[in-house]
Write an enzyme that holds these catalytic residues in place. Structure first.
Site, PDB file in Angstrom:
ATOM      1  N   ASP A 266       8.356   5.563   4.678  1.00 25.07           N
ATOM      2  CA  ASP A 266       6.905   5.537   4.451  1.00 25.07           C
ATOM      3  C   ASP A 266       6.174   5.469   5.793  1.00 25.07           C
ATOM      4  OD1 ASP A 266       4.266   4.711   3.259  1.00 25.07           O
ATOM      5  OD2 ASP A 266       5.471   4.504   1.462  1.00 25.07           O
TER       6      ASP A 266
ATOM      7  N   HIS B 219      -0.538   2.399   3.911  1.00 23.88           N
ATOM      8  CA  HIS B 219       0.247   2.889   2.772  1.00 23.88           C
ATOM      9  C   HIS B 219       1.631   2.209   2.677  1.00 23.88           C
ATOM     10  CE1 HIS B 219       2.528   5.964   0.463  1.00 23.88           C
ATOM     11  NE2 HIS B 219       1.357   6.271  -0.073  1.00 23.88           N
TER      12      HIS B 219
ATOM     13  N   SER C 214       2.368   7.082  -5.495  1.00 25.00           N
ATOM     14  CA  SER C 214       2.891   6.295  -4.373  1.00 25.00           C
ATOM     15  C   SER C 214       2.949   4.810  -4.725  1.00 25.00           C
ATOM     16  CB  SER C 214       1.973   6.437  -3.153  1.00 25.00           C
ATOM     17  OG  SER C 214       2.236   7.634  -2.478  1.00 25.00           O
TER      18      SER C 214
END
Ligand SMILES: *[C@@H]1O[C@H](CO)[C@@H](O)[C@H](O)[C@H]1NC(C)=O
Ligand SMILES: *[C@@H]1O[C@H](CO)[C@@H](O)[C@H](O)[C@H]1NC(C)=O
Ligand SMILES: *[C@@H]1O[C@H](CO)[C@@H](O)[C@H](O)[C@H]1NC(C)=O
Ligand SMILES: *[C@@H]1O[C@H](CO)[C@@H](O)[C@H](O)[C@H]1NC(C)=O
Ligand SMILES: *[C@@H]1O[C@H](CO)[C@@H](O)[C@H](O)[C@H]1NC(C)=O
Ligand SMILES: *[C@@H]1O[C@H](CO)[C@@H](O)[C@H](O)[C@H]1NC(C)=O
Length: 766
Positions: free
Chosen positions: A136, A199, A526
């Site tokens: 990620d 994220h 996600s």
């Protein structure tokens, strides 16, 4: 008119454009995939080097061109190559595929409780043996979600490391590596696994973050934030930067994560179009992970609700759709005449009920900036006149990031747009999103009132009684490459999820938002993927010896049944149903599959000559040249794609393994539309030992189904304690929509606006 959902895309999964090395036009980064790392061979790197030198003509140009030499778990390399060099390399012995590097896209509190999983029951010691690897944007190591208070040192199997300046690991966040084959660093990028985008911090804390009481987003969604396995270890592999995520980096991360000893890999990113299995770094990496007993959990993608939009569909991975939880975010817009509109927004700004002058964006164009009424009615960035907007609330006719009003010194914005109705955004100023219909009322009020005023109230959380349903943006099946494997596999919470955030990443959809938060609320597959990864880690902690396929089967067959009335596209939206982590540790039976089963599957898909390289076993070749359908893979769900006019006639073979009570008898329950004839042989399965296997066949017959329709039902094995459910999906393949494993996609279907699937008398409940 602008498709605002698309414009808001960067928020959901940092969509970036690659800035490739323009100077060397003819040499582009490629991945040369050579299969399993050869056993015992000390220097695969020197093999790679001499192959390259051979093709490029000299050792020095080989050195210059080589970007990665993969050799810890996977055999292959990444290098800059011309088309000619690609051709030569493709023909060399040992090479399976050569494909251009692609730039991939990044695709809690309440959510775990909503799944009926309020607290794991395994205990910290058992959870602590499990390592979750996240590929990620890295992580913010100082986040409270990664505190190692009361945690013991990592398990002995851990072979990873912590690299990069000013990035310190601990007994919770045990590993961090970063990859940037591009070599370009934006000023915001940290040259370390430290997360500048937020994220990766969000996904890692969702999967396995510690319990953090009193977490909230400016007081919204206040509660205990935590991951699925708060005592499991986290290792982050940072592959995504301000410029995107490079496939060559993703493969390097898999190569390391597998060798480092992670137990579950969570990947919330993917390609926008379908790639053949061995041209896709995520499919390749997850295949080698599967060989070592590691399950990869993937996001299905955010390209829904269009059919065939699902990504990351390799059968050896878990593909996760996104659905709602029972909470939605509302911000009310109140007009001077007392009218109140319930807008959708995560509004963290308090105007304390003060009213402000309300104007229509169309009346505030900045003509010297080239704007006019037709542009400024949408309040696009840079189109507004600050003299007219300052100190006011502006009514805008599309969903936007709020920057048009913010930069022109407006107080806030009421936006009207009916394109997004099932998830909320947060904005850099007081803002809310109402329906286009309500927007007409606001416009009428402005037009008919001398001094129109309005205010926007602080955000509220409402209970959503409809939950769960699959959110509009979640990518849908059918599977674009293998028509007989149902994808996505499962759905998990992915809408308005609170989790840890990087304090240097802006919290709202406006990229330049300079506020700093430790927790943020965002949406995407996600976000659903790490919920499934956390649940998989929980099952792995309870059953350390289970194969990736067994863990996946446990998650799928115990899933909650979704309400067929809330998603027209049924299983293509949610696969087996809604994840149920607590039940998944005790599934009763599992549909297991080994590497050999996937090899057999690949043989039937036309892979043969390269298989022994992929497996690293020079004796694995296909026993028959017969190409076949993928439906006999021992998969926990059933699917058959039929062509127009073709009668339905399929026999599925399956084998289940007893992992419940030693002595148990399972009886079959089946629910099908009347248009199908289904028989299951035998219809009872008796077991007298744990680990015992029993096989059965499912025969499905029926007349041809009409174009673009789906007929689905389910079979459930029940022993009085366990309920082992598998959906069976029969659908009509749209001509030209399925890509063969070797061809590149010619046509990307897009059925926006058409009515897609009829429900064919479905009885989905049991
Ligand atoms: C390490 O990074 C943090 C976060 O950016 C920063 O506050 C701190 O000053 C850095 N420390 C060093 C020694 O660079
Ligand atoms: C109009 O736009 C120009 C160019 O962006 C900008 O310099 C100017 O300040 C704007 N005027 C107003 C009144 O907002
Ligand atoms: C196959 O593998 C075995 C054992 O690793 C080795 O002895 C043999 O030479 C290999 N055969 C070929 C054709 O590569
Ligand atoms: C598969 O490939 C191997 C090696 O190229 C070959 O010997 C074998 O006959 C092939 N098998 C089939 C079924 O095509
Ligand atoms: C499926 O099972 C049936 C009955 O056991 C058997 O005859 C058939 O060959 C099997 N098919 C495959 C593809 O394994
Ligand atoms: C299972 O059933 C068999 C035969 O009825 C019996 O002998 C055996 O003890 C049972 N095992 C368990 C674990 O209950």
């Amino acid at each position: 008119m602008a498709n605002s959902a698309f414009l808001l895309y960067p928020l959901l999964f940092a969509a970036f454009v690659l800035n490739c090395h323009g100077s060397q036009e003819e040499r582009k980064l490629h991945i040369v995939y050579m299969g399993e790392r050869p056993e015992g061979e000390l220097s695969v790197a020197s093999t790679h080097h001499s192959m390259l030198a051979n093709v490029l003509g000299s050792a020095s140009s080989a050195r210059e061109s080589l970007v990665y030499s993969y050799g810890r778990s996977i055999n292959g390399f990444a290098a800059r190559l011309s088309n000619k060099e690609v051709e030569k390399l493709s023909e060399m012995k040992g090479v399976i595929s050569v494909f251009p590097n692609q730039i991939l896209k990044l695709h809690t509190t309440r959510s775990w409780d909503f799944m009926g999983f309020s607290k794991g029951k395994l205990g910290s010691a058992i959870e602590g043996d499990v390592i979750v690897g996240l590929i990620d944007t890295g992580a913010w190591p100082e986040s409270k979600s990664f505190s190692d208070e009361d945690m013991t040192p990592p398990p002995a199997k851990w072979k990873g490391t912590c690299t990069g300046a000013n990035f310190t690991c601990n007994n919770k966040l045990i590993g961090g590596r970063y990859y940037n084959s591009d070599g370009y660093y934006d000023e915001k990028d940290f040259k370390s696994p430290r997360d500048s985008l937020g994220h990766g911090t969000h996904t890692a804390s969702t999967a396995a973050g510690r319990e953090v009481p009193g977490a909230s987003y400016y007081g919204l969604a206040n509660g205990m934030a935590r991951g699925g396995v708060p005592y499991a270890r986290i290792a982050v592999y940072k592959v995504c930067w301000e410029t995107g995520c490079s496939g060559a980096d993703v493969l390097a991360a898999f190569d390391d994560a597998i060798a480092d000893g992670v137990d579950v890999i969570s990947v919330s990113l993917g390609s926008d179009f379908p790639l053949p299995y061995f041209h896709d770094p995520i499919a390749i990496g997850s295949f080698h992970a599967m060989k070592r007993g590691i399950l990869t959990s993937n996001s299905a993608g955010n390209s829904g609700p269009y059919p065939y939009s699902v990504s990351n569909f390799a059968p050896w991975t878990l593909t996760v759709a996104a659905s709602t939880i029972d909470r939605k975010f509302i911000a009310k817009a109140v007009l001077g005449n007392g009218q109140i509109f319930d807008g959708l927004s995560i509004n963290s700004f308090e105007l304390s009920g003060t009213t402000y002058p309300l104007i229509w964006g169309g009346d505030a164009a900045n003509f010297s900036a080239g704007s006019n009424r037709e542009i400024s009615r949408y309040c696009l960035t840079g189109s507004m006149n600050s003299i007219k907007v300052a100190g006011k609330i502006v009514f805008c006719e599309t969903l936007w990031d709020g920057s048009g009003i913010l930069l022109a010194n407006g107080v806030g914005t009421i936006m009207a747009d009916s394109s997004v109705t099932d998830y909320a955004f947060s904005y850099p100023l007081p803002a809310t999103l109402i329906s286009s219909e309500d927007g007409q009322r606001v416009l009428e009020y402005i037009r008919t009132t001398e001094n129109p005023t309005a205010t926007i109230l602080f955000g509220e959380t409402w209970e959503d009684y409809m939950a769960p349903y699959v959110v509009s943006f979640s990518s849908r099946g059918p599977n674009p490459i293998t028509p007989d494997i149902l994808k996505p596999d499962i759905t998990a919470p992915g809408v308005d999820i609170l989790a840890a955030w990087s304090p240097v990443a802006g919290p709202s959809i406006y990229g330049e938002d300079t506020r700093s938060v430790d927790f943020n609320i965002i949406s995407g597959t996600s976000m659903s993927c790490p919920h499934a990864s956390g649940a998989a880690a929980y099952v792995k902690a309870a059953h350390p010896d289970w194969s990736p396929a067994a863990i996946k089967s446990a998650l799928m067959t115990t899933a909650h049944i979704m309400d067929t009335n809330k998603n027209d596209d049924l299983e293509f939206a949610y696969g087996s149903g809604h994840i149920n982590p607590e039940q998944a540790v005790d599934p009763g039976l599992v549909y297991d599959a080994s590497e050999a089963d996937y090899i057999d599957f690949l043989c039937k898909q036309g892979y043969n000559s390269t298989l022994s390289l992929i497996t690293g076993d020079n004796s694995s070749t296909c026993s028959s040249t017969e190409l076949g359908r993928g439906w006999n893979l021992n998969y926990p769900s059933f699917q058959l794609g039929v062509e127009d006019g073709q009668s339905i006639d399929a026999v599925f073979n399956r084998t289940v393994t007893n992992v419940g009570s030693p002595n148990s008898t399972y009886t079959l329950f089946a629910y099908f539309p009347s248009t199908l004839t289904v028989s299951v042989e035998p219809s009872t399965l008796s077991f007298s030992a744990i680990g015992e296997k029993q096989s059965f066949t499912v025969t499905v017959k029926g007349s041809p189904i009409t174009q673009q329709s789906i007929a689905s039902g389910a079979i459930t094995w029940k022993d009085g304690v366990h309920s082992v459910r598998s959906p069976i999906v029969i659908y009509n393949i749209l001509p030209g929509t399925i890509y063969s494993s070797y061809s590149t996609p010619e046509k990307k279907p897009n059925f926006k606006g058409s009515t897609i699937y009829h429900k064919n008398g479905i009885l989905g409940h049991n």
